[in-house]
Design an enzyme around this catalytic site. Structure first.
Site, short mmCIF file in Angstrom:
data_model
loop_
_atom_site.label_atom_id
_atom_site.label_comp_id
_atom_site.label_asym_id
_atom_site.label_seq_id
_atom_site.Cartn_x
_atom_site.Cartn_y
_atom_site.Cartn_z
N HIS A 43 28.32 42.27 44.72
CA HIS A 43 29.53 43.07 44.95
C HIS A 43 30.41 42.98 43.71
CE1 HIS A 43 33.87 42.85 46.32
NE2 HIS A 43 33.55 44.11 46.60
N HIS A 122 38.56 45.67 38.26
CA HIS A 122 38.86 45.14 39.60
C HIS A 122 40.22 44.46 39.47
CE1 HIS A 122 38.02 42.32 43.21
NE2 HIS A 122 38.40 43.52 43.65
#
Length: 323
Positions: A43, A122
């Site tokens: 992920h 992110h």
């Protein structure tokens, strides 16, 4: 007698060499559609190189309050952002060596950047460019000619249509003949015969114009910060039936601003590693295939520091037994 014993395969699939596990699968699995195999994934694959010196604001996917605090209190807020934004600590080659075959790629063009360079993000942006990252994968594939990787491009931030076009051309130029076009059904045997090693999923409306791009891969994201709640959500998803083709069950936990503020000395890694034992117990009782309740790709955080990869690979023993 175990499934592997009944097929003449004498060792557990957990014991396959992680960097070449696909090429060492028993012959009985070579013709199984790839979307019916159990495949380990990471992920938010590219968070191991977040740019700590970058002055760009926190991206728009972060909580609004965090964005406001970052704007006015950057020296105080940024350390928290980094602690909770890093989901993988090892580079892509190390992840592939560990057995990862699905990469979750979030693509961004930095604000006020006048170049065509693209990065991953992110919370903040990476130091590595998308092109350099893809070249790393190409180099790894050259030395692992019977391994197949699935690259999921999504969550595009700040890309114009022209940048999408340039990104797709980069993908094609890097992987050339290794890039698998859209096909009705693929398995390891026909991929090996054709020399294809890369499947690219692209979450944008440009994909209709390119035979090299596969449809977006559904990602079951539970959006929970506790293992029990995450597992409950995934079980509910399973009861609704699996999607056709590839799909991902994400066992990644999600923090929010409230959780971060109430755990100021912790990091995402602390949260994840403390819950992995419970999550792995859930993974162990899953099974791959095309039937109701089956799984395909299982993706997690800090993939090289847990037993997720061998646990997922071993699930393919169910397919041997089912035959």
């Amino acid at each position: 007698m175990s499934a592997v014993e009944t097929t003449g395969f004498k060792r557990s699939l957990r014991d396959l060499p992680a960097d070449n596990w696909m090429s060492h699968l028993p012959r009985a699995l070579w013709d199984v559609p790839l979307c019916n195999l159990a495949i380990p994934g990471s992920h938010n694959t590219v968070t191991y190189c977040l740019d700590k010196n970058n002055r760009s604001p926190v991206d728009l996917t972060q909580p609004d309050m965090l964005q406001k605090l970052d704007k006015y209190m950057k020296p105080l807020i940024r350390p928290f952002v980094y602690k909770w934004a890093i989901t993988q600590e090892c580079g892509v080659k190390e992840q592939l060596d560990a057995g990862v075959r699905y990469c979750d790629l979030r693509i961004a063009h930095r604000p006020n950047d006048h170049s065509n360079d693209l990065y991953f993000y992110h919370g903040v942006y990476t130091t590595v460019t998308v092109e350099d990252f893809l070249k790393e994968i190409r180099e790894w594939l050259d030395s692992h000619p019977r391994e197949v990787v699935i690259l999921s491009f999504s969550h595009f931030l700040g890309l114009s249509q022209e940048l999408h076009r340039l990104l797709i051309e980069t993908i094609k130029n890097v992987f050339i003949t290794k890039l698998c076009p859209k096909m009705e059904s693929i398995n390891l045997r026909n991929l090996w015969q054709l020399g294809y090693q890369v499947i690219v999923s692209y979450e944008h409306n440009v994909l209709d114009h390119y035979d090299e791009l596969w449809a977006p891969i559904p990602y079951w994201w539970a959006n929970k910060c506790k293992a029990e709640a995450l597992i409950e959500e995934l079980e509910c998803r399973k009861q609704r039936g699996r999607p056709e083709g590839f799909f991902v069950a994400g066992i990644n936990l999600t923090e929010d601003l409230k959780y971060i503020c109430s755990h100021p000395t912790e990091s995402l890694k602390d949260l994840v590693m403390s819950t992995y034992p419970d999550l792995l117990e859930w993974v162990k009782v899953q099974y791959p295939g095309s039937g109701a309740g089956s799984i395909n790709i299982i993706a997690g955080d800090f993939i090289t520091e847990s037993q997720l990869v061998p646990t997922v690979i071993a699930l393919n023993e169910y397919l041997l037994w089912a035959q």
